[in-house]
Design a protein around this motif. Structure first.
Motif, PDB file in Angstrom:
ATOM      1  N   ASP A  15       0.854  -1.111   0.105  1.00 47.67           N
ATOM      2  CA  ASP A  15      -0.002   0.057  -0.077  1.00 47.67           C
ATOM      3  C   ASP A  15       0.824   1.341   0.169  1.00 47.67           C
ATOM      4  O   ASP A  15       0.353   2.339   0.066  1.00 47.67           O
ATOM      5  N   ARG A  16       2.163   1.122  -0.013  1.00 46.63           N
ATOM      6  CA  ARG A  16       2.883   2.396  -0.049  1.00 46.63           C
ATOM      7  C   ARG A  16       3.771   2.474  -1.429  1.00 46.63           C
ATOM      8  O   ARG A  16       3.772   1.595  -2.117  1.00 46.63           O
ATOM      9  N   PRO A  17       4.326   3.426  -1.585  1.00 46.41           N
ATOM     10  CA  PRO A  17       5.194   3.544  -2.967  1.00 46.41           C
ATOM     11  C   PRO A  17       6.587   2.918  -2.996  1.00 46.41           C
ATOM     12  O   PRO A  17       7.213   3.115  -3.978  1.00 46.41           O
ATOM     13  N   MET A  18       6.833   2.317  -1.766  1.00 49.58           N
ATOM     14  CA  MET A  18       8.141   1.712  -1.816  1.00 49.58           C
ATOM     15  C   MET A  18       8.177   0.692  -0.854  1.00 49.58           C
ATOM     16  O   MET A  18       7.350   0.479  -0.299  1.00 49.58           O
ATOM     17  N   LEU A  63       2.502  -1.683  -6.217  1.00 53.58           N
ATOM     18  CA  LEU A  63       2.959  -0.478  -5.142  1.00 53.58           C
ATOM     19  C   LEU A  63       1.575   0.380  -5.178  1.00 53.58           C
ATOM     20  O   LEU A  63       0.732   0.343  -6.194  1.00 53.58           O
ATOM     21  N   ASN A  64       1.478   1.025  -4.166  1.00 54.17           N
ATOM     22  CA  ASN A  64       0.650   1.848  -3.916  1.00 54.17           C
ATOM     23  C   ASN A  64      -1.119   1.368  -4.002  1.00 54.17           C
ATOM     24  O   ASN A  64      -1.888   2.056  -4.472  1.00 54.17           O
ATOM     25  N   CYS A  65      -1.244   0.166  -3.633  1.00 54.90           N
ATOM     26  CA  CYS A  65      -2.316  -0.722  -3.912  1.00 54.90           C
ATOM     27  C   CYS A  65      -2.870  -1.240  -2.751  1.00 54.90           C
ATOM     28  O   CYS A  65      -2.204  -1.940  -1.887  1.00 54.90           O
ATOM     29  N   VAL A  66      -3.672  -0.583  -2.128  1.00 57.64           N
ATOM     30  CA  VAL A  66      -4.559  -0.956  -1.008  1.00 57.64           C
ATOM     31  C   VAL A  66      -5.338  -2.186  -0.646  1.00 57.64           C
ATOM     32  O   VAL A  66      -6.454  -2.244  -1.617  1.00 57.64           O
ATOM     33  N   CYS A  67      -5.013  -3.361  -0.120  1.00 61.17           N
ATOM     34  CA  CYS A  67      -6.088  -4.491  -0.259  1.00 61.17           C
ATOM     35  C   CYS A  67      -7.127  -4.091   0.697  1.00 61.17           C
ATOM     36  O   CYS A  67      -6.980  -3.774   1.991  1.00 61.17           O
ATOM     37  N   TYR A  68      -8.456  -4.343   0.182  1.00 62.62           N
ATOM     38  CA  TYR A  68      -9.693  -4.019   0.781  1.00 62.62           C
ATOM     39  C   TYR A  68     -10.714  -5.093   0.749  1.00 62.62           C
ATOM     40  O   TYR A  68     -11.717  -4.940   1.610  1.00 62.62           O
TER      41      TYR A  68
END
Length: 612
Positions: free
Chosen positions: A41-44, A108-113
């Protein structure tokens, strides 16, 4: 959800979370041949160790107990390309390690929901990638939650625990008498730089004001070189997930207030040349939810050394139980309860009791709060991630569930063997060397190279805390030949090496007049930076250059491989083509990374050589 902005992915393993445990799970599985998707969920990558949070990678205390495997690989890579300890380069070290694996797809930048379930099995998870405004659905055989906050728990119905168990539940004498929902808190760290010139600091208007009397047990060190402000901690009395944004705001006001006190109170006359270099806006968490596996590890397991039959990792950090009141408490910020180092961690603690295809690794494994106070540190979490990724491979290869791996002793041993082969040390267990290595004739002075131990170990494996060690390595003069001789002609695929990366490295030298030219740096990165810091070099103990020859039945000797410029401890040299009809394999160390130490300039110190 399914629309034009949705992409479907198919994988053997989906890893949710890209901290150290997540990337170790993903890389270990990918290198074993699994197709992996990692959703972060973060860019790194890096989690608490990344430039966004900047917590040190801590692990087992004690001589020869440094964690190896993937986490040591990352650390040595950082030594090599990032001697000035730049956090952007450290982030890139971790990113490049993941990106280099052809079997890993990165989100990246992907939030599991969301998760799709069927009869207690996870079929898929869905995430939203904010940078591309795209939904990603990952269908996989196995899932590994390395998110720290256990994001798949509520989504899947996996059993979990939160807070502190009552002392009577597991007979833990460091636990409170009455159970509660309190946790250890979170921190927004700050880092400072000695610029050698005077500077002023004007705090934000919302920053808190402090005096020395306001800071019982939390007064910053007078030697600012060694201060990392870990005690700026809040949230243990709150909801460590739902209240994160509110707590972040409070932590920023607190951190700015601490720096204002240092710069402007007059209690730190040397602070005039120090500047605030960085302040984290993303809190680093110590505890939130813990999954329930087939076994819940307790304080008593830690204290007794964790002598499990299903050891897949180890810890060795003190049971460091932070006060849930954090910075707002007038009491000590933490209590250090003794723990042996190392102690084993059971495989049954890294897979779900009620979700058939769910692994987890990191600070969310199946332990009590008291045990978590030790197992939560990141080097330990990295070992757990490597174990989880390897276990997923064993499960898929053998069409076995996570639980069946434990129930089938052959599969459990396979898991342990693969971990040990890939330089993940397991206390109490001797590594199995390869058949070709066992059967070869070898000069007696080199026998130690195949004794099954890849680091110095206590002379008694029943008592890992004794200080009398077997070195388990051979000192070989550069240019000297190590010959593995066979009774019959053999086919050889490669050579496995374990070199000495100085697992006890405790100090590095650089100009620092405040500390006689020496500064302790046992971690991956620095907290604060002095004006005269001039970088850190690789350990001098590594073998950088080595030549490998095969001798055939007709006596012809041929150079079949050479290693040049190595800076890693664990090295697999796989030949482009199999070497058929080998009568001997001859290995000659040529050069080390040694520069000042005469012993390591002239001798190679090698723990293990395996013929593959």
């Amino acid at each position: 959800m399914s629309n034009n902005n949705t992409i479907q992915h198919n994988a053997d393993l989906c890893v949710v979370g890209g901290g150290l445990s997540g990337i170790c799970a993903a890389i270990s599985a990918a290198r074993l041949g699994l197709k992996v998707v990692i959703m972060q969920d973060r860019p790194m990558f890096g989690g608490n160790a990344s430039s966004e949070i900047r917590m040190w990678i801590c692990g087992a205390h004690g001589e020869n107990n440094r964690e190896t495997g993937l986490v040591e690989e990352f650390t040595l890579e950082n030594f090599y390309i990032n001697p000035m300890r730049n956090y952007s380069l450290w982030d890139s070290v971790l990113y490049e390690k993941v990106a280099a694996e052809k079997n890993i797809e990165i989100l990246l930048n992907c939030v599991c929901y969301e998760a799709e379930m069927e009869n207690g099995v996870i079929k898929s998870v869905e995430g939203y990638q904010s940078t591309t405004q795209t939904h990603h659905i990952v269908n996989a055989k196995y899932f590994c939650d390395c998110s720290g906050d256990s994001v798949l728990a509520d989504l899947t119905g996996a059993e979990y625990r939160k807070g502190r168990e009552a002392s009577g539940e597991f007979g833990e004498n460091i636990a409170p008498q009455i159970a509660d929902k309190h946790t250890m808190g979170m921190s927004c760290l700050l880092q400072i730089r000695n610029t050698g010139r005077k500077s002023k600091f004007t705090p934000p208007k919302r920053a808190y004001k402090y005096t020395k009397d306001d800071l019982p047990y939390r007064t910053p060190n007078k030697n600012l070189n060694d201060e990392n402000f870990w005690y700026i901690e809040l949230g243990g009395m709150d909801d460590s997930i739902k209240d994160t944004e509110i707590l972040r705001d409070e932590l920023l006001k607190t951190a700015f207030g601490i720096w204002d006190y240092i710069k402007n109170s007059g209690d730190y006359p040397n602070s005039d040349v120090w500047e605030l270099d960085w302040l984290g806006f993303l809190p680093g968490k110590r505890e939130s939810l813990r999954y329930v596996g087939d076994y819940i590890m307790t304080q008593n397991d830690v204290r007794s050394g964790g002598k499990f039959e299903d050891i897949i990792a180890y810890g060795g950090w003190t049971m460091d139980d932070h006060n849930p009141g954090g910075f707002l408490s007038p009491d000590q910020p933490t209590i250090y309860h003794s723990a042996p180092s190392p102690y084993g961690i059971a495989y049954r603690c890294i897979y779900s009791r009620n979700i058939a295809n769910l692994f987890f690794a990191g600070r969310n494994i199946s332990v009590t709060h008291s045990a978590l106070s030790s197992t939560r540190v990141m080097a330990t979490c990295a070992l757990l991630g490597q174990a989880a990724g390897t276990a997923a491979y064993v499960a898929i290869k053998n069409s076995a569930s996570p639980r069946e791996i434990y129930q089938n002793k052959k599969l459990l041993k396979e898991l342990q063997n693969i971990l040990q082969y890939n330089d993940s040390f397991l206390p109490y267990i001797k590594r199995e060397v390869t058949d070709l290595t066992k059967t070869a004739k070898l000069d007696g002075k080199f026998e130690v190279l195949r004794n099954g131990f890849d680091r110095p170990t206590p002379k008694s494996l029943d008592n890992l805390n004794i200080t009398d060690f077997d070195d388990n390595g051979a000192y070989i003069k550069l240019g000297e030949e190590i010959k593995f001789m066979f009774d019959s002609l053999q086919t050889v695929n490669g050579i496995r090496f374990v070199f000495d990366s100085d697992l006890d490295r405790k100090t590095v030298k650089y100009a620092n007049p405040e500390n006689n030219g020496w500064s302790a740096l046992t971690h991956n990165m620095m907290s604060n930076r002095t004006v005269d810091f001039d970088g850190i070099e690789l350990p001098e103990t590594l073998v950088s250059d080595i030549d490998i020859y095969a001798v055939f039945a007709n006596g012809v000797r041929k150079n079949i491989a050479s290693v040049r410029g190595n800076y890693q401890r664990f090295v697999n040299v796989m030949f482009d083509e199999k070497i058929n009809g080998a009568k001997e394999i001859v290995i000659i160390p040529v050069k080390t990374t040694g520069k000042s130490d005469e012993e390591y300039k002239n001798y190679a110190h090698i723990f293990s050589i395996d013929i593959l």
